[in-house]
Scaffold this active site. Structure first.
Site, mmCIF file in Angstrom:
data_model
loop_
_atom_site.group_PDB
_atom_site.id
_atom_site.type_symbol
_atom_site.label_atom_id
_atom_site.label_comp_id
_atom_site.label_asym_id
_atom_site.label_seq_id
_atom_site.Cartn_x
_atom_site.Cartn_y
_atom_site.Cartn_z
ATOM 1 N N ASP A 96 -52.060 36.270 -52.331
ATOM 2 C CA ASP A 96 -50.291 36.283 -51.667
ATOM 3 C C ASP A 96 -49.358 37.031 -52.758
ATOM 4 O OD1 ASP A 96 -50.652 33.787 -52.580
ATOM 5 O OD2 ASP A 96 -48.874 33.163 -51.187
ATOM 6 N N LYS A 118 -53.790 21.812 -48.321
ATOM 7 C CA LYS A 118 -54.095 22.374 -49.870
ATOM 8 C C LYS A 118 -53.277 21.550 -50.610
ATOM 9 C CE LYS A 118 -53.574 26.258 -52.818
ATOM 10 N NZ LYS A 118 -53.418 27.183 -52.657
ATOM 11 N N TYR A 173 -47.128 20.733 -51.901
ATOM 12 C CA TYR A 173 -47.598 20.408 -53.405
ATOM 13 C C TYR A 173 -46.861 19.240 -53.447
ATOM 14 C CZ TYR A 173 -49.864 24.867 -54.089
ATOM 15 O OH TYR A 173 -51.149 25.836 -53.382
#
Length: 268
Positions: A30, A179, A149
């Site tokens: 992406d 993730k 994150y």
């Protein structure tokens, strides 16, 4: 720890399309919306074909690239990402919504994903974005990958405590997969994996050498990760198929670093 498994058949079936025996090699591509048509993305068709031939279980793009994905993914799973920013905009961490779960389904996606910076000034808004996506995804039986994150002023993006908090946030908001960044070694990353009942994938980060890439994957898997969602280290490689094969050997065959490099056709 027993990993979370969805109880509804549709969501479970779509999750299966993203993995091989519960292990996942995903290649996000992406980055075109963020960086432009950089190496590996201008001819994204060839790159998708190469990484999936090399062993990638799934690829990920923004919704508009879907027509270029399906003819070239060799039966792999497909994820549509639902927020973004650009590298030349006022704030790269300010991810704005780019699509809906319904649009992702219409684009042929098996799952959707959303990026969230935990500890950042934009965190509150991105929490709301993820909560909305997980709510909508349940209605369609679509799995959600939360890219959580540890990223913000004064936040160490490799601190296992911060990373553990980030992945737990994803689970608390209803994601099916999470993730996050890698803490740097297997021992410290165990804390991250143990912070959630969800499958944990690591991001690839900046492109390193072949050995560095494979060593990072080996460390994550040794810590109990379920795989990787690795972009530039794979799609910008001079031979995406070979590096995908090396990473796949670690994830799917439990190969050592040296054996994985050999599987990819690289010298040790």
């Amino acid at each position: 720890m027993t990993r979370h498994t969805p109880t509804d058949a549709g969501r479970a079936a779509r999750l299966d399309r993203l993995s091989t025996d519960g292990k996942i090699l995903m290649v996000p591509m992406d980055h075109g919306i963020t960086l432009g048509a950089v190496q590996g993305l201008a001819d994204i068709e060839s790159t998708i074909d190469a990484v999936t031939r090399g062993g990638a279980d799934a690829v990920l793009t923004q919704k508009g690239i879907a027509p270029r994905v399906h003819p070239n993914k060799n039966g792999a799973g497909y994820v549509v990402h639902l927020n973004a920013s650009t590298s030349i905009g006022p704030d790269a961490d300010d991810k704005r919504v780019t699509g809906t779960v319904k649009e992702a389904v219409q684009a042929g996606a098996d799952a959707v994903s959303l990026h969230l910076n935990v500890g950042n000034q934009h965190e509150p808004k991105q929490i709301e974005q993820l909560a909305e996506v997980t709510k909508d995804a349940r209605e369609y039986g679509v799995p959600v990958l939360a890219m959580t994150y540890a990223r913000g002023e004064g936040v160490d993006s490799t601190d296992p405590e911060a990373l553990g908090h980030a992945v737990r946030l994803g689970e608390e908001l209803g994601a099916d997969l999470v993730k996050t960044g890698y803490s740097g070694d297997a021992e410290s990353f165990e804390h991250v994996v143990e912070s959630t009942d969800l499958p944990v994938l690591i991001a690839g980060g900046s492109k390193g050498t072949n050995r560095q890439t494979v060593e990072m994957v080996r460390g994550a898997m040794d810590a109990g990760a379920s795989g990787v969602s690795m972009g530039r280290s794979i799609f910008q490689h001079e031979d995406p198929e070979q590096i995908a094969a090396a990473v796949s050997a670690v994830i799917h065959d439990d190969a050592s670093v040296d054996d994985a490099l050999m599987a990819g056709g690289f010298e040790g």
